[in-house]
Design a protein around this motif. Structure first.
Motif, short mmCIF file in Angstrom:
data_model
loop_
_atom_site.label_atom_id
_atom_site.label_comp_id
_atom_site.label_asym_id
_atom_site.label_seq_id
_atom_site.Cartn_x
_atom_site.Cartn_y
_atom_site.Cartn_z
N CYS A 165 0.81 -1.28 0.09
CA CYS A 165 -0.02 0.30 0.00
C CYS A 165 0.84 1.25 0.03
N GLY A 166 2.10 1.23 0.39
CA GLY A 166 2.91 2.53 0.20
C GLY A 166 2.65 3.61 1.30
N SER A 167 2.19 4.65 0.43
CA SER A 167 1.66 5.88 1.17
C SER A 167 -0.02 5.84 1.37
N GLY A 168 -0.45 4.67 0.69
CA GLY A 168 -1.98 4.57 0.78
C GLY A 168 -2.62 5.18 -0.30
N ILE A 169 -1.96 5.66 -1.26
CA ILE A 169 -2.80 6.50 -2.18
C ILE A 169 -3.87 5.82 -2.96
N LEU A 170 -3.43 4.39 -3.45
CA LEU A 170 -4.45 3.59 -4.06
C LEU A 170 -5.47 3.13 -3.15
N ALA A 171 -5.12 2.99 -1.98
CA ALA A 171 -6.25 2.63 -0.86
C ALA A 171 -7.34 3.51 -0.49
N ILE A 172 -6.82 4.64 -0.33
CA ILE A 172 -7.69 5.87 -0.14
C ILE A 172 -8.28 6.34 -1.40
N ALA A 173 -7.88 6.26 -2.65
CA ALA A 173 -8.65 6.55 -3.80
C ALA A 173 -9.68 5.61 -3.96
N ALA A 174 -9.53 4.24 -3.46
CA ALA A 174 -10.79 3.39 -3.70
C ALA A 174 -11.71 3.73 -2.54
N LEU A 175 -11.41 4.06 -1.29
CA LEU A 175 -12.42 4.46 -0.47
C LEU A 175 -13.20 5.92 -0.97
N LYS A 176 -12.44 6.73 -1.42
CA LYS A 176 -13.36 7.80 -1.93
C LYS A 176 -14.07 7.57 -3.12
N LEU A 177 -13.79 6.71 -3.87
CA LEU A 177 -14.39 6.32 -5.28
C LEU A 177 -15.67 5.62 -4.77
N GLY A 178 -15.66 5.01 -3.47
CA GLY A 178 -17.06 4.25 -3.07
C GLY A 178 -16.77 2.98 -2.12
N ALA A 179 -15.79 2.49 -2.20
CA ALA A 179 -15.39 1.29 -1.51
C ALA A 179 -16.04 1.34 -0.25
N ALA A 180 -16.57 0.29 0.29
CA ALA A 180 -16.99 0.37 1.60
C ALA A 180 -15.96 0.12 2.70
N ARG A 181 -14.80 -0.82 2.15
CA ARG A 181 -13.88 -1.18 3.14
C ARG A 181 -12.64 -1.65 2.34
N VAL A 182 -11.47 -1.14 2.87
CA VAL A 182 -10.15 -1.49 2.01
C VAL A 182 -9.00 -1.99 3.03
N ILE A 183 -8.48 -3.00 2.62
CA ILE A 183 -7.36 -3.56 3.46
C ILE A 183 -6.06 -3.27 2.87
N GLY A 184 -5.19 -2.65 3.57
CA GLY A 184 -3.85 -2.34 3.10
C GLY A 184 -2.87 -3.14 3.60
N VAL A 185 -1.97 -3.84 2.75
CA VAL A 185 -1.08 -4.60 3.46
C VAL A 185 0.66 -4.19 2.77
N ASP A 186 1.47 -3.80 3.82
CA ASP A 186 2.75 -3.60 3.24
C ASP A 186 3.99 -4.23 4.19
N ILE A 187 5.09 -4.64 3.72
CA ILE A 187 6.22 -4.93 4.68
C ILE A 187 6.89 -3.85 5.27
#
Length: 291
Positions: A165-187
């Motif tokens: 997920c890095g900075s969370g940019i894709l996860a947050i974009a998904a939530l802002k675009l309507g996703a109900a739940r996002v799971i971010g995983v990063d090492i």
């Protein structure tokens, strides 16, 4: 606190590999910047610029001996590789990249906006971003390809996994675009911190779950998975990545060079219906539907 920044220039094709190698040398963060927009290594009058389109900036603590990092750069890029080593105070480092990070549009609805700048279109889907020490501002073609893919999906009420997920940019974009739940995983623990901070800044922290791989719960199941990492890990971790995805779910993969795309698409095609590969500046996105 003071820092040392080691900066060089190469092609987009080499930049990511070099960044990974510099992280192994102890760099705290790696930043990629379009050299056409910020020409640090300008040729002298009458000279022809022989270097690439991407500046690579590695940040080290002030007490780090960067001799090995410089030697590594020359071993990869050649003895004539351009190098700039400078000491930075916190305010200098922050200003250096803040001045060059502008609002950017991806697809039809989505804007990525630095948290310190005004949004160009208040009615759009705006993600306010402060990358911190994690990779992912949207300036790199791999991130842009993933953002555009997300903008084109119906995410309303869906569950999404952002793998790496890095900075969370894709996860947050998904939530802002309507996703109900996002799971971010990063090492990287720094990525978890940056993603959490950015989620709070965007008012979506209550719907974003963040895990190091060792801490993630069993049985995660998503409608969509996006993974913007590198081709090697995407191959090695195919079964794990697809294991997050429900049958009939959609996946997007990036961090893939042109020369790697066909083989990787065929490999994922064994388990997915794969779309035509999308390319930009020598980087690719592979997407498809899990069978």
């Amino acid at each position: 606190m003071a820092w040392i920044q080691v900066r060089t220039n190469t092609t987009a094709q080499v930049a990511e590999k070099l960044g990974d190698m510099l992280m192994e040398q102890g760099a705290l963060s790696i930043t990629f910047m379009d050299a056409q927009d910020t020409p640090v290594f300008e040729p002298l009058p009458g000279e022809t610029r022989l270097w690439g389109d991407t500046d690579v900036m590695a940040l080290f603590t002030a007490d780090t001996d960067t001799t090995q990092a410089q030697a590594l750069i020359r071993s990869v890029l050649g003895e004539a590789a351009p190098l700039k080593v400078e000491a930075l105070e916190d305010k200098d480092w922050e200003r250096a990249w803040m001045d060059n990070f502008h609002p950017m549009q991806f697809g039809k609805r989505l804007w990525i906006c630095p948290s310190w700048r005004d949004v160009p279109d208040p009615s759009a889907v705006n993600v306010m971003l402060d990358p911190g020490l994690a990779f992912g501002t949207g300036t790199h073609p791999t991130t842009a390809l993933c953002l555009e893919w997300l903008d084109g999906q119906d995410l309303e009420g869906k569950t999404v996994v952002d793998f790496g997920c890095g900075s969370g940019i894709l996860a947050i974009a998904a939530l802002k675009l309507g996703a109900a739940r996002v799971i971010g995983v990063d090492i990287d623990p720094q990525a978890i911190l940056a993603s959490r901070d950015n989620a709070e800044r965007n008012g979506v922290a209550d719907r974003l779950e963040l895990y190091l791989p060792k801490d993630q719960p069993q049985g995660l199941e998503a409608d969509l998975v996006v993974a913007n990492i590198l081709a090697g890990p995407l191959r090695e971790l195919r079964d794990i990545i697809l294991g997050y995805l429900k049958p009939g779910g959609a996946i997007a993969l990036s961090g893939i060079l042109d020369m790697q795309a066909e083989a990787l698409a065929q490999y994922y095609g064994e388990l997915c219906q794969v779309d035509p590969v999308v390319s930009r500046e020598e980087w690719c996105r592979i997407s498809g539907i899990k069978g």
